[in-house]
Design an enzyme around this catalytic site. Sequence first.
Site, mmCIF file in Angstrom:
data_model
loop_
_atom_site.group_PDB
_atom_site.id
_atom_site.type_symbol
_atom_site.label_atom_id
_atom_site.label_comp_id
_atom_site.label_asym_id
_atom_site.label_seq_id
_atom_site.Cartn_x
_atom_site.Cartn_y
_atom_site.Cartn_z
ATOM 1 N N HIS A 79 9.818 -3.471 -4.470
ATOM 2 C CA HIS A 79 9.388 -2.066 -4.421
ATOM 3 C C HIS A 79 10.541 -1.118 -4.748
ATOM 4 O O HIS A 79 10.343 -0.104 -5.426
ATOM 5 C CB HIS A 79 8.770 -1.738 -3.062
ATOM 6 C CG HIS A 79 7.603 -2.614 -2.729
ATOM 7 N ND1 HIS A 79 7.215 -2.888 -1.440
ATOM 8 C CD2 HIS A 79 6.734 -3.294 -3.528
ATOM 9 C CE1 HIS A 79 6.163 -3.697 -1.462
ATOM 10 N NE2 HIS A 79 5.862 -3.965 -2.714
ATOM 11 N N HIS A 238 -1.177 -0.713 -6.561
ATOM 12 C CA HIS A 238 0.000 -1.400 -6.018
ATOM 13 C C HIS A 238 0.374 -2.607 -6.875
ATOM 14 O O HIS A 238 1.565 -2.904 -7.049
ATOM 15 C CB HIS A 238 -0.188 -1.836 -4.569
ATOM 16 C CG HIS A 238 1.077 -2.444 -4.031
ATOM 17 N ND1 HIS A 238 2.147 -1.671 -3.628
ATOM 18 C CD2 HIS A 238 1.498 -3.734 -3.951
ATOM 19 C CE1 HIS A 238 3.151 -2.468 -3.287
ATOM 20 N NE2 HIS A 238 2.789 -3.725 -3.473
ATOM 21 N N ASP A 242 4.013 -3.308 -8.467
ATOM 22 C CA ASP A 242 4.726 -4.592 -8.449
ATOM 23 C C ASP A 242 5.163 -4.990 -9.858
ATOM 24 O O ASP A 242 6.296 -5.436 -10.071
ATOM 25 C CB ASP A 242 3.824 -5.697 -7.883
ATOM 26 C CG ASP A 242 3.761 -5.695 -6.362
ATOM 27 O OD1 ASP A 242 4.648 -5.098 -5.723
ATOM 28 O OD2 ASP A 242 2.819 -6.305 -5.821
ATOM 29 N N HIS A 265 3.537 -11.442 -9.088
ATOM 30 C CA HIS A 265 4.988 -11.493 -9.316
ATOM 31 C C HIS A 265 5.399 -12.668 -10.201
ATOM 32 O O HIS A 265 6.181 -12.513 -11.132
ATOM 33 C CB HIS A 265 5.733 -11.612 -7.985
ATOM 34 C CG HIS A 265 5.628 -10.407 -7.117
ATOM 35 N ND1 HIS A 265 6.040 -9.153 -7.516
ATOM 36 C CD2 HIS A 265 5.160 -10.248 -5.850
ATOM 37 C CE1 HIS A 265 5.839 -8.292 -6.538
ATOM 38 N NE2 HIS A 265 5.303 -8.929 -5.514
#
EC number: 3.5.1.108
Length: 305
Positions: A79, A238, A242, A265
């Site tokens: 973040h 969100h 990421d 990720h």
Amino acid sequence: MIKQRTLKRIVQATGVGLHTGKKVTLTLRPAPANTGVIYRRTDLNPPVDFPADAKSVRDTMLCTCLVNEHDVRISTVEHLNAALAGLGIDNIIVEVDAPEIPIMDGSAAPFVYLLLDAGINELNCAKKFVRIKETVRVEDGDKWAEFKPYNGFSLDFTIDFNHPAIDASTQRYTLNFSADAFMRQISRARTFGFMRDIEYLQSRGLCLGGSFDCAIVVDDYRVLNEDGLRFEDEFVRHKMLDAIGDLFMCGHNIIGAFTAYKSGHALNNKLLQAVLAKQEAWEYVTFEDDAKLPMAFRAPSMVLA
């Protein structure tokens, strides 16, 4: 000339570690041109540096880590890395007195405020961008992510969670990136997790900092946070946050179009590594003529004020 950016002054904040639940002090320091983004653990003697590098990234169930050749790691960098990407910070030393960056509220917004509080300083050295020259795509089952050439930075992200609360929200989000758009539309979107996963992890001594203060928490049916969502589509926003952090692990803002379906990720990092490994697919570019810089990377007046 478009110049590299660092901070004007040192700033500090405290938060809680997602893994340990313990207090973490975070210090952000200016750095000279061509330093890059360096994460530093000062709880170790001597301190250990972790330069942002796509090949050092390890994805765990809880977060993204950077791991060095001695298997020492620093956790929960994603973040803050997104905030650095959002504001185009090229050179910075990020110090923590713990094995992890504090989770704060589970979004990038507290880091954005901290960076703006430090102020942004332009260095007398050309900023390097990574420009995508050829399409590169990676897949994992039905999940995929790709980069295509584009004179700017655009993101198109789709999630597909079979969950009533997430199904009720829009699961696709597109963004024509700019620092302003990142701050307004993306930076405040929080990470999310399932109550049962958090309870299970905490029973094993993990995720001890996990709480309603640092995540959207859902059970099998609904969002459990009293204040609800910050955006109707906060979940997919969100995931885009990421991705912005993951793709900045090369230490440079990217000029290209990113599209992803159910990526996370690990797949974002796989795409970044696939691009960098294919020499003909990308190039470094600088901009001597400010007018030729894609609109995506024009600094908003408030950032360089």
